[in-house]
Design a protein around this motif. Structure first.
Motif, PDB file in Angstrom:
ATOM      1  N   THR A 109       0.828  -1.207   0.000  1.00 12.75           N
ATOM      2  CA  THR A 109       0.000   0.000   0.000  1.00 12.75           C
ATOM      3  C   THR A 109       0.861   1.255   0.000  1.00 12.75           C
ATOM      4  N   LEU A 163      -6.221   2.272  -4.643  1.00 12.56           N
ATOM      5  CA  LEU A 163      -5.435   2.576  -3.449  1.00 12.56           C
ATOM      6  C   LEU A 163      -6.303   3.120  -2.330  1.00 12.56           C
ATOM      7  N   MET A 199      -7.531   0.138  -0.641  1.00  9.55           N
ATOM      8  CA  MET A 199      -6.444  -0.508   0.096  1.00  9.55           C
ATOM      9  C   MET A 199      -6.105   0.254   1.377  1.00  9.55           C
TER      10      MET A 199
END
Length: 300
Positions: free
Chosen positions: A13, A69, A72
């Motif tokens: 990440t 993202l 995430m």
């Protein structure tokens, strides 16, 4: 090894956040911000744009990766909250990471649909940095779980702690001025380096003022971090965590200054501009870690 998957996910990440930052610079440098039209989340009215141009693909992939993202970051924050709740900073960084990734997405969407001023759009990169630093520190906390002394607790006076906090806040301002340079198309307003249009202090008007202001702010940042490093070396060199974090901060800000000059000498090429942005992000990350050490330090 209890949190091995959390560690791996945190690393992935964190790397992903750097990629998003790079993509954001790419969008700005290539003028691709409106390549999907004034629509969001659709691109040119489609989920998958047909026969896209290069600029459309740049903007579209940035949206897709940013969205991925965002998910995430939320997963990492919830996961960390559950597994690392006994570490006092976990919840703070988890909330910060989610809040700023959401702010970043909303600001980007608003810019597409309604348009935003250059000053407001510069915040987009700033929000990304805060979210990146929070994700990075959450990932570090997962490694700390296996060894309670992974982050040692230096003993620092209040004056040094406050100075570290000041440098971190000032760095954020400098980053904002750099983003403002890009969003106001002021990159080429000063020819040459370190002189600006052949002068140490040019007439501070329009785009020249924006560009020169960033140069001046960045120069002061270098000396601020140099002072921090000298302060630590003279009095706290034996405290390894604060010594190495200040050393890396000085290294990164030096690279940042040099890369800024290279950007000018190479005619603001895409590669050097992206490199400059990446090191700004890494500098913010290491100084955020330094601030965490200062926060945890024992007062002397």
């Amino acid at each position: 090894m209890n949190n091995v998957y959390l560690k791996i996910f945190g690393i992935v990440t964190t790397i992903g956040m750097i990629i998003v930052l790079i993509q954001g610079v790419l969008v700005t440098q290539t003028g691709s911000g409106d390549a999907c039209g004034a629509e969001w989340p659709l691109c040119l009215g489609q989920v998958f744009p047909e026969s896209p141009t290069v600029q459309t693909m740049i903007e579209y992939t940035h949206r897709v990766v940013s969205g991925l993202l965002g998910i995430m970051v939320i997963i990492l924050s919830i996961w960390s909250w559950k597994r690392l709740s006994h570490i006092r900073e976990t919840k703070f960084f988890a909330v910060l990471a989610v809040a700023f990734i959401v702010f970043q997405g909303l600001l980007g969407a608003a810019a597409v649909v309604w348009g935003q001023s250059s000053a407001v759009m510069a915040l987009h990169f700033g929000f990304s940095l805060i979210s990146f630093a929070s994700v990075m520190l959450l990932s570090l906390l997962a490694f700390e779980e296996d060894k309670s002394q992974a982050f040692d607790k230096p003993s620092l006076p209040a004056s040094l702690r406050n100075y570290i906090y000041f440098v971190l806040c000032y760095l954020y301002i400098v980053v904002y001025t750099g983003a403002l340079v890009k969003h106001t198309n002021s990159s080429a307003a000063c020819s040459g380096w370190p002189l600006c249009n052949g002068q140490w202090i040019p007439p501070l008007e329009g785009r020249v003022a924006v560009q020169f202001g960033h140069r001046a702010a960045a120069s002061l940042l270098f000396f601020a971090i140099l002072i921090l490093f000298i302060w630590v070396v003279r009095h706290y060199k034996q405290q390894k965590s604060i010594y190495y974090s200040s050393l890396v901060s000085l290294l990164f800000v030096t690279i940042q200054v040099i890369s800024g000059a290279v950007v000018v000498f190479t005619g603001f090429s895409l590669a050097t501009t992206m490199f400059h942005a990446v090191f700004a992000s890494m500098l913010f990350g290491i100084l955020s870690y330094t601030a965490l050490l200062a926060y945890r330090s024992k007062q002397i």
